[in-house]
Design a protein around this motif. Structure first.
Motif, PDB file in Angstrom:
ATOM      1  N   GLU A  26       0.831  -1.209   0.000  1.00  0.00           N
ATOM      2  CA  GLU A  26       0.000   0.000   0.000  1.00  0.00           C
ATOM      3  C   GLU A  26       0.865   1.259   0.000  1.00  0.00           C
ATOM      4  O   GLU A  26       0.629   2.196  -0.772  1.00  0.00           O
ATOM      5  N   ALA A  27       1.896   1.276   0.864  1.00  0.00           N
ATOM      6  CA  ALA A  27       2.775   2.447   0.940  1.00  0.00           C
ATOM      7  C   ALA A  27       3.590   2.609  -0.335  1.00  0.00           C
ATOM      8  O   ALA A  27       3.767   3.726  -0.841  1.00  0.00           O
TER       9      ALA A  27
ATOM     10  N   ALA B 209       2.771   1.670  -3.394  1.00  0.00           N
ATOM     11  CA  ALA B 209       1.902   2.137  -4.474  1.00  0.00           C
ATOM     12  C   ALA B 209       1.510   3.596  -4.277  1.00  0.00           C
ATOM     13  O   ALA B 209       1.467   4.378  -5.235  1.00  0.00           O
ATOM     14  N   GLN B 210       1.234   3.964  -3.036  1.00  0.00           N
ATOM     15  CA  GLN B 210       0.832   5.341  -2.752  1.00  0.00           C
ATOM     16  C   GLN B 210       1.933   6.324  -3.124  1.00  0.00           C
ATOM     17  O   GLN B 210       1.665   7.444  -3.567  1.00  0.00           O
ATOM     18  N   ARG B 211       3.201   5.903  -2.985  1.00  0.00           N
ATOM     19  CA  ARG B 211       4.327   6.788  -3.282  1.00  0.00           C
ATOM     20  C   ARG B 211       4.684   6.787  -4.764  1.00  0.00           C
ATOM     21  O   ARG B 211       5.581   7.512  -5.188  1.00  0.00           O
ATOM     22  N   ASP B 212       3.985   5.995  -5.540  1.00  0.00           N
ATOM     23  CA  ASP B 212       4.036   5.992  -6.999  1.00  0.00           C
ATOM     24  C   ASP B 212       5.455   6.105  -7.566  1.00  0.00           C
ATOM     25  O   ASP B 212       5.821   7.125  -8.164  1.00  0.00           O
TER      26      ASP B 212
ATOM     27  N   LEU C  95      -2.072  -3.297  -6.659  1.00  0.00           N
ATOM     28  CA  LEU C  95      -1.724  -1.916  -6.312  1.00  0.00           C
ATOM     29  C   LEU C  95      -0.538  -1.423  -7.130  1.00  0.00           C
ATOM     30  O   LEU C  95      -0.545  -0.309  -7.658  1.00  0.00           O
TER      31      LEU C  95
ATOM     32  N   GLN D 286      -0.705  -0.197 -10.953  1.00  0.00           N
ATOM     33  CA  GLN D 286      -1.167   1.150 -11.312  1.00  0.00           C
ATOM     34  C   GLN D 286      -0.065   2.209 -11.175  1.00  0.00           C
ATOM     35  O   GLN D 286      -0.293   3.374 -11.491  1.00  0.00           O
ATOM     36  N   THR D 287       1.117   1.824 -10.715  1.00  0.00           N
ATOM     37  CA  THR D 287       2.179   2.817 -10.525  1.00  0.00           C
ATOM     38  C   THR D 287       2.840   3.181 -11.843  1.00  0.00           C
ATOM     39  O   THR D 287       2.811   2.407 -12.818  1.00  0.00           O
TER      40      THR D 287
END
Length: 341
Positions: free
Chosen positions: A264-265, A267-270, A299, A302-303
């Motif tokens: 999650e982290a 992916a969130q940081r892309d 997840l 999508q990066t």
């Protein structure tokens, strides 16, 4: 994954591996150790504490490939009783600029245990926390000391006071500190100073073309996942390798060395680029298998890095503290610039 889809990552792997063979100082034509006079003692600072060594060690044992390559880079193969490594490090030795030294130096196998170490009768044991030293196996600096040998700890893996978290200085400073200390201990300070100057120059040249920090590419170091991703915090070598190449480690806010994070982290940081650790052994450890894992992770799929298939791989020994670090910075910087990053 199709054959066509794999073509680009394979080309990147070849390029990165080739770059690793350009590291200067491959173990030939180096100054030999200068024996100290009887009773002469050298004291260095290792992990924040004084370490005194009398005479020049001549039966050193090292653990792990990056650590062993530090000895070889300093021309100290003739001072070694042997080295241990781990399953899956075949790629390291295969790609090593010091492959001939690995072949000439006794391999003690893949178990850095009390029994293996004691059988080698060492007077100097070079390892690091989680690079061989572990309370769970009983192989600790205190145990080494109890055998009459000198324990030397890899500076990148020094523990922070009162905790098992690792890392007390920036990774390249750790490399330079170990070169200096080993140079003094083994009587090859001139060689250590020459290597350090060369490495600093390589890093400076790579940094010269990097963008401003505000424009640095977001980079994710992917070692493995079981099931969460294992990566680099700010105290492991990849953090500074990425920074000096002109990128930004997406987990550089973790005050630790090699550590676990979450999908999650990540992916969130892309991330815009993913650096993959290439162990080269076993079907689950191939670069292609790791790319497939990234692309099948919902997840991560999508990066930016995965969508644009921006992957580059290096052998493990290029990404832990060791003499390959400066050339790894150069190779990563060249890749980032080639991608317009």
């Amino acid at each position: 994954m199709t054959r066509t889809a794999l073509r680009r990552p394979r080309a990147l792997v070849v390029s990165a591996l080739a770059a690793m063979t350009v590291v200067s100082g491959c173990g030939a034509d180096v100054e030999s150790s200068t024996p100290k006079s009887a009773g002469e003692q050298v004291t260095v600072t290792n992990c924040g504490a004084p370490l005194s060594v009398s005479g020049v060690p001549d039966r050193a044992v090292s653990n792990d490939t990056g650590i062993t390559e530090l000895m070889f880079a300093l021309g100290l193969g003739d001072r070694m009783a042997g080295y241990t490594t781990y399953e899956g490090k075949e790629r390291d030795i295969e790609s090593s600029p010091w492959r001939a030294d690995f072949e000439k130096t006794p391999s003690l196998g893949t178990a850095f245990s009390r029994e293996i170490i004691a059988a080698a009768r060492p007077d100097f044991v070079f390892a690091g926390w989680n690079y061989g030293f572990k309370e769970s196996t009983g192989v600790t600096p205190d145990w080494v000391r109890s055998t009459g040998a000198v324990p030397y700890q890899l500076t990148e893996a020094c523990r922070q006071a009162g905790t098992t978290k690792r890392g007390v200085v920036r990774p390249l400073d750790a490399l330079y500190a170990d070169l200096s200390n080993l140079g003094q201990i083994f009587g090859v300070s001139g060689r250590a100073e020459t290597l350090t100057a060369e490495y600093r120059a390589q890093v400076e040249a790579a940094r010269a073309g990097a963008p401003a920090a505000s424009a640095a590419a977001r980079v994710f170091l992917f070692d493995s996942a079981d099931p969460t991703p294992f990566t680099s915090g700010r105290n492991a070598a990849p953090d500074q390798i990425i920074a000096e190449a002109g990128g930004r480690n997406i987990f550089g806010d973790i005050d630790d060395s090699w550590t676990s994070a979450s999908w999650e982290a990540a992916a969130q940081r892309d991330p815009q680029v993913i650096v993959i650790v290439d162990y080269g052994a076993g079907p689950q450890n191939t670069v292609e298998a790791k790319i497939k894992q990234l692309e099948s992770q919902p997840l991560m799929a999508q990066t930016t890095a995965v969508r644009e298939r921006r992957y580059i791989s290096f052998p493990y020994a290029a990404l832990v503290e060791g003499p390959r670090n400066p050339q790894t910075i150069t190779a990563l910087a060249e890749y980032l610039r080639s991608q317009g990053l």
